[in-house]
Design an enzyme around this catalytic site. Sequence first.
Site: not given
Ligand SMILES: CN1c2c(nc(N)[nH]c2=O)NC[C@@H]1CNc1ccc(C(=O)N[C@@H](CCC(=O)N[C@@H](CCC(=O)N[C@@H](CCC(=O)O)C(=O)O)C(=O)O)C(=O)O)cc1
Ligand SMILES: N[C@@H](CCS)C(=O)O
Ligand SMILES: [Zn+2]
Length: 769
Positions: A114, A523, A569, A702, A734
């Site tokens: 972080k 991400r 968050w 990761h 994770c």
């Molecule tokens: C565990 N972690 C998290 C943190 N913070 C959070 N708020 N949430 C967390 O899980 N902080 C610490 C860590 C950081 N880790 C991560 C891990 C993974 C991601 C991630 O995968 N982010 C995705 C976005 C996730 C999401 O909201 N997905 C939506 C889809 C959104 C989208 O892209 N839509 C598109 C169309 C979809 C398609 O056709 O593929 C659009 O709208 O155009 C969902 O699932 O519905 C990422 O892509 O970055 C983040 C932090």
């Molecule tokens: N239950 C969540 C924790 C992420 S920090 C997951 O498995 O993605």
């Molecule tokens: Zn985690």
Amino acid sequence: MAKVLSANLGYPRIGEKREWKKALEGFWNHKLTETEFLETTKQLRLSYLQKQKDRGVDLIPVGDFSFYDHVLDTAVLFGLIPERFKQHDDAVTLDTYFSIARGNQNAEASEMTKWFNTNYHYIVPEISNQTKPRLTTNRLLDLFNEAKEAFGITTKPVIVGPITLLKLSKGYDATHFDALLRSLVPLYSEVFTQLAAAGAEWIQVDEPILVRTTNNDDLNIFKQVYQQIKAAVPGLKILLQTYFESVDCYADLIKLPVDGFGLDFIDGAAGNLAALEQFGFPKDKVLAAGLVDGRNIWKTNLADTLSQAEKLLTFTGGPEKLWITPSCSLLHVPVTIENETALDPLLKDALAFADQKLSEIVTLTKGLNEGRASVQPALDAARQSIQHLQQSEQRNNRAVEAELADLDKELPKRPKDYAARQKIQSEVFHLPLLPTTTIGSFPQTAEVRQARRKWRKGEWTDAQYNDFIKEETEKWIRIQEEIGLDVLVHGEFERNDMVEYFGEKLDGFAFTRFGWVQSYGSRCVKPPLIYGDVAWQTAITVAESAFAQSLTQSPVKGMLTGPVTIFNWSFVRNDISQADVFNQIALALKKEIQALEEAGIRMIQVDEPALREGLPLKEEKKAAYLHRSVYAFRLATSFVRNDTQIHTHMCYSEFDEIIDAIDALDTDVISIEAARSHGEIIATFEKFAYKKGIGLGVYDIHSPRIPSVEEMQSYAERALQVLDPHIFWINPDCGLKTRKPEETIPALKHMVVAAQNVRAELHHTIPNN
Ligand SMILES: CN1c2c(nc(N)[nH]c2=O)NC[C@@H]1CNc1ccc(C(=O)N[C@@H](CCC(=O)N[C@@H](CCC(=O)N[C@@H](CCC(=O)O)C(=O)O)C(=O)O)C(=O)O)cc1
Ligand SMILES: N[C@@H](CCS)C(=O)O
Ligand SMILES: [Zn+2]
């Protein structure tokens, strides 16, 4: 005429519609060639400069843009490349750069952690005692020239300062700090000399380490370093930039031989203002005043802030010595409110994202230069928007207020202590020694995300989408059974994000469509907005958990996100206390846990990965935050039956400082990230005899790399040198949402074999298990 200037400290990289993320992932997946990737990202970068220029920002940063992370950029700039990624010709290709961040099949990625108390993650530079820093390519010079050529503007390059860089790095002994610093300083000077020769007037050197507790010895180091740099590059003015809190040792700090100081008057307001009042400000230096919140999304009360700026002006040596800036880089807020067409107008009107914040900064600057009357309409409009939201029904939920008023001061307590619960639970669950489990999510494949998109767009009915989620859940329950995991999860296929999903179902939250913020690498997260009183309406997770449990004899963990993480968050209202918002969320989660228990779910995981992240940077504020956090967690969880097993999960490794608080959560099992930091956390348990259920991650999720059985086994064996096998669990670091099925399944198979091997070893040493 001498004028106050507007300045930005950093602009979001990701683009209005996450174009940057798409370019990166396109390149990694070989859909874009390197040339296409470089051209696409150049166009993005230029468009960000254009926007800032159009908004009227006087000092625009360069060097804030990155292909992954700005700390990694700085490490690479100075040749701080871990041995395992070095090429024989010392070249630093894009492949080298991304391998350090993401790992490759032959080498583990560098640790990621972080960035201070934010949800942004940086790549931890690896430096050994033998490392010889060297200048690779002066990217700042390239970026400075690029902006000059494209727009004829003289930008303000930004770089992570040498002391912050070294303090955030790992792998060298403390005794080598001075020597490393001595070798870095001439390299910084060389970068600055080249910039000055190209026409740069100012450089912004970010030294946020100055907001952590700092003593006079630390300040002496700053003095020596900046004296040397100033002597080497007299022609370039240095702005020493801090953020996220007030600075320590202000009186000595302002004597440092630099040309300006950037101070945070949002998160560090109280401390910095008091220091300014007491010690004044040097008349010959610039005060870059962070007056617009760079970490939250509410409109600035421009009238009040303008008064504050007018006051700051009285401390400086003249208007030209004051800059108005955001409180930190705008990396931490979404790009623009303009595309949010579906938001309630009352709420939308009270919001400002990065672009709007820049306009606020320009307005404040104009107000100072041309007088308050010149911006009066903007001041009135901002005040009105804020007032309308404040008076709204959503901010004044009487039922929630009554519940809060009823809370006891005492920490909520489970009916029996851990030892008694463990006995009861072992009779219910019959788990083997070293139970295996995962953290919750399974791969969010393109198919899963597309299904959700179709449903959201109305192309799929609720029934179609629910059937799809059920099929996916059933598929992964069978996969988990085949792999031989002991405690299963439903896979979280129905969730877009672990915080956004809960927010969508609770009162008091709102959502944006494009309000993305970079979390790590490509991400992104889309933090919900907690703008009203939080309240539970209807079951959030019960159907999915109960369905998954109905498919198997193995226990399936219910899966919730905890109150502190939901808070940390989200973008949170700032008109009530943190404790009140924590407790509002906790009371809502308590109702969800009650519903899960009623549906027969016996293991419930309440994730708190952001508890550590929210820890205040100042020592004196830490205990109160941890108390509030423990209170809220226990408010949500401690009422459960003795045979309901409460799990939690945290994914970071800097654990020492909060271990007492973690113990005080009184969970039956905790799972913690450990492999990404190469097992470093294990040492914590040499000092702290942890006695409750605990799993230290053996698989760095990761990285796309599939770890071998031996590697995971060795992590478990190392942990078992300090932890009792009767409390130890085997799990990944994770959730697996970012991994592909073809990475996840073999890795989990290796994990289960690793657990079996360690169990077999233990059978020789522990009789009767
Ligand atoms: C565990 N972690 C998290 C943190 N913070 C959070 N708020 N949430 C967390 O899980 N902080 C610490 C860590 C950081 N880790 C991560 C891990 C993974 C991601 C991630 O995968 N982010 C995705 C976005 C996730 C999401 O909201 N997905 C939506 C889809 C959104 C989208 O892209 N839509 C598109 C169309 C979809 C398609 O056709 O593929 C659009 O709208 O155009 C969902 O699932 O519905 C990422 O892509 O970055 C983040 C932090
Ligand atoms: N239950 C969540 C924790 C992420 S920090 C997951 O498995 O993605
Ligand atoms: Zn985690």
